[in-house]
Design an enzyme around this catalytic site. Structure first.
Site, PDB file in Angstrom:
ATOM      1  N   HIS A 109       4.049  -3.481 -11.827  1.00 28.13           N
ATOM      2  CA  HIS A 109       3.063  -2.717 -11.059  1.00 28.13           C
ATOM      3  C   HIS A 109       1.776  -2.491 -11.839  1.00 28.13           C
ATOM      4  O   HIS A 109       1.004  -1.613 -11.489  1.00 28.13           O
ATOM      5  CB  HIS A 109       3.654  -1.348 -10.664  1.00 28.13           C
ATOM      6  CG  HIS A 109       4.698  -1.418  -9.601  1.00 28.13           C
ATOM      7  ND1 HIS A 109       5.932  -1.985  -9.798  1.00 28.13           N
ATOM      8  CD2 HIS A 109       4.688  -0.982  -8.316  1.00 28.13           C
ATOM      9  CE1 HIS A 109       6.642  -1.897  -8.680  1.00 28.13           C
ATOM     10  NE2 HIS A 109       5.917  -1.293  -7.766  1.00 28.13           N
ATOM     11  N   GLU A 116       3.484  -8.803   3.121  1.00 30.52           N
ATOM     12  CA  GLU A 116       2.137  -9.182   2.670  1.00 30.52           C
ATOM     13  C   GLU A 116       1.706 -10.564   3.138  1.00 30.52           C
ATOM     14  O   GLU A 116       0.576 -10.754   3.568  1.00 30.52           O
ATOM     15  CB  GLU A 116       2.037  -9.123   1.139  1.00 30.52           C
ATOM     16  CG  GLU A 116       1.712  -7.745   0.578  1.00 30.52           C
ATOM     17  CD  GLU A 116       2.892  -6.807   0.573  1.00 30.52           C
ATOM     18  OE1 GLU A 116       4.003  -7.243   0.918  1.00 30.52           O
ATOM     19  OE2 GLU A 116       2.703  -5.631   0.235  1.00 30.52           O
TER      20      GLU A 116
END
Lengths: 322, 375
Positions: free
Chosen positions: B175, B106
């Site tokens: 998450h 990322e």
């Protein structure tokens, strides 16, 4: 991580910019259409990419006449028209950005590279390896340049890096090491690197150099190394002195060199004096350019009032205040 | 996202009856000769049904067709057709130079997106979920958000970062976080959070055309939900203005303000409350930054009571900002304190009953509304 220079003549900094950017032939030398992105040590790069001593010094003094209008500051100088992308204060952050700029060159099928500079301190950053991986996978025309001045702030390379052979740390990306304090060596290796990057993909250049002064104005630079070390470097490897020596050996009259030095010193001194007289940016400029499209945006000031921001990169009202 | 987590997410959701059936039936990849056919070609007049997923897909498709500088990158966006199938068909239509699978890095690909945008391209960078974007926060804030300002207007960063935000179902603590409040604090970013298909089409197209960096917060649970879309919404130049909220339902007794999936909960709560004689005005923020303070204030000046609803944690949340704004500018118009409904202040637990208890439910919106109406 500050880097405020005060009145020091900018070309006594630690290393010269790679290559000679304003040459137009041959093609493999850096052109103005090749992009450049570097760290917070960006003052000289500003000079090679559209900036002047006056606007550089103005920016260091935080004046409205500065490269980035006194808003960016020492660490944040840019020039989009000359493909100069700063001026990045976070160690290592410019490396993936540089891969992205190289990506744009390739996407638009331009015969250009992005020179992406970082220091030996940044060379251990994770995002550098992520950028190298992407650049190699996608064959991006990116020249990664490690300006190795052997100190990341106050930490010598042997205390920060298990391997300080930075030109080898690209693993699958080839690397070359050159003397960063030798202008002609830098020029040659950049020429080679550009051709390589355009033909094959990313390459790493490690330019060996040295930082005479401390990391920034708040660092005397002597708590982590000896003054002897600094003096030896100055005496034996100073890039300007070496060029002077070469010119003298090539038969350039010493008076010419003295005159050039005198002229340059005057240019710098005059620019500094002018910059010191320039005004600070007005309060209204604080609200400029938070957004390129400020429609419907309002920004709250300290007192709780909402200000409508504007986008203006021309600063024509500089004439009224300067 | 691991296969285990993906199957838990799908399986868990199916078991709990959350409508993800439509997601599981769309897992087959289209063949090279038949790219995803948008529903709009089947509609002639009157409202069509379109899923949020197709709304996002069609928005990206149209913007890529319109402007060659627009490209898509992210994990699994190309050959996998998108982790949630949002980018389905784009690789087949535009090729691998414009739809790029990235490694799981990322910080690297976010930084690359920012660099490409600085150099004039228009990346649409997908985060598989916004949780993973935390690896890249420095690039989002210090590179994307601030470069325009630091360069005194010289270098815009026209990039869109998009992906699912907030809680899904059964994906647990790492998450399930909502990032709306964090990003909305940063000047230089625009933060959008659509609810329905119209929002998704109009806001994503506007975001891609906007020259500023946009944080686009979607919701995984809503991807498979269908909403009616008019021919106006299906037009390839349909745009929604950034910074304007939408009044989904007019009312006079209380204002319910929220964004994303919670808008649906507020609408359902409003339905139920209507049968009890309470008239709710429901505001869909659409844009967290810029925040449409004018619409919020105008509404509360008429209804005199307000409930904010969000999935994220309450401290310094979006509701906190709205409450501060309303008491600053409409103090005398309030007949009751502002109620905030927000997620429980715990990392998301896994067990289904605990996850339900940690998130606002329609009942919680109804309870809060009745409380400030003294009912």
């Amino acid at each position: 991580m500050g880097n405020i220079w005060g009145c020091l003549a900018p070309w006594h900094r630690s290393s010269l910019p790679a290559g000679l950017p304003h040459c137009n032939t041959p093609r493999s030398l850096l052109q103005i259409n090749d992009s450049l992105i570097t760290t917070y040590r960006d003052h000289c790069h500003n000079l090679t990419r559209g900036g002047s001593v006056f606007d550089t010094m103005s920016e260091l003094f935080g004046r409205a006449t500065g490269t980035t209008r006194g808003i960016g500051g020492s660490m944040h100088m840019y020039n989009k028209a000359e493909n100069f992308y700063g001026g990045n204060g976070i160690v290592g952050s410019g490396i993936p950005n540089g891969a992205g700029i190289a990506f744009a060159h390739k996407y638009r099928m331009e015969p250009n590279v992005c020179v992406t500079m970082y220091g030996d301190g940044a060379a251990n950053q994770g995002q550098k390896y992520e950028a190298l991986n992407l650049a190699a996978l996608w064959e991006l025309p990116c020249i990664f340049v490690c300006e190795n001045n052997h100190y990341g702030m106050g930490t010598a390379e042997w205390r920060a890096a298990k391997s300080s052979q930075f030109f080898t740390r690209g693993d699958y990306i080839p690397g070359i090491k050159a003397d960063g304090m030798d202008v002609l060596a830098v020029k040659q290796v950049t020429q080679f690197a550009k051709q390589y990057a355009l033909d094959k993909g990313p390459i790493i250049l490690e330019l060996d150099t040295y930082r005479y002064h401390g990391h920034s104005m708040s660092d005397p630079g002597s708590t982590y190394r000896t003054r002897d070390e600094i003096n030896v470097m100055r005496q034996s490897r100073d890039p300007i002195d070496r060029v002077k020596k070469l010119l003298l050996e090539a038969g350039v009259p010493p008076e010419d060199i003295k005159k050039t030095e005198k002229d340059m010193k005057k240019e710098v001194d005059d620019a500094i004096a002018e910059a010191k007289k320039a005004p600070e940016p007005p309060l209204t400029w604080m609200w400029r350019n938070v957004y390129a499209n400020p429609a419907s945006c309002t920004l709250r000031d300290v007192g709780g009032r909402y200000v409508t921001p504007v986008h203006d990169s021309h600063y024509k009202d500089l004439q009224q205040i300067a | 996202m691991s296969l285990l987590q993906q199957s838990r997410s799908l399986g868990g959701a199916l078991l709990r009856g959350v409508g993800l059936l439509s997601q599981s039936t769309r897992c087959a990849a289209p063949s090279a000769s038949s790219p995803s056919i948008p529903l709009r070609y089947m509609a002639t007049q009157g409202p069509t049904q379109m899923t949020v997923r197709d709304a996002l897909n069609s928005a990206m498709d149209e913007e890529m067709e319109r402007d060659n500088d627009v490209f898509v990158l992210g994990e699994e966006v190309a050959e996998y057709q998108g982790a949630y199938k949002v980018t389905r068909g784009l690789l087949q239509k535009y090729g691998p130079e414009r739809v790029k699978d990235t490694p799981i890095t990322e910080a690297g690909f976010t930084g690359l997106s920012v660099g490409a945008a600085m150099a004039g391209l228009k990346p649409v960078c997908e985060f598989m979920t916004w949780n993973f974007a935390m690896q890249a926060v420095d690039q989002l804030i210090n590179s994307a958000a601030k470069t325009m300002y630091m360069s005194a207007g010289d270098i815009p960063v026209p990039v869109v970062f998009r992906g699912p935000n907030g809680a899904a179902a059964g994906v647990a603590a790492q998450h399930s976080q909502c990032f709306a409040a964090w990003y909305s604090q940063v000047p230089g970013l625009k933060v959008l959070s659509p609810y329905d298909s119209e929002d998704c089409r109009g806001l994503l197209k506007a975001a891609i055309r906007d020259p500023d960096p946009v944080i686009f917060l979607e919701n995984e649970i809503v991807y498979g939900e269908s909403f009616p879309v008019s021919s106006h919404v299906l037009d390839k130049d349909f745009l929604l203005p950034i910074g304007k909220a939408k009044i989904m339902r007019s009312g006079k007794d209380v204002t319910l303000v929220s964004f994303s999936k919670m808008v649906g909960y507020c609408l359902k709560a409003a339905e139920q409350l209507q049968s009890e004689g309470i008239s709710c005005e429901v505001i869909n923020l659409r844009s967290i930054k810029p925040l449409d303070r004018a619409t919020i204030l105008d509404s509360v000046r008429r209804t005199h009571r307000m409930v904010t609803v969000e999935e994220g944690w309450p401290q310094s949340g979006v509701g906190a900002e709205i409450a501060a704004t309303v008491q600053e500018h409409a103090f005398d118009d309030l007949d009751a304190p502002i109620a905030r409904v927000a997620g429980a202040e715990v990392p998301m637990p896994y067990a289904a009953s605990l996850e339900k208890a940690a998130l606002p439910q329609i009942e919680d919106v109804i309870k809060a509304t009745k409380r400030i109406l003294n009912k």
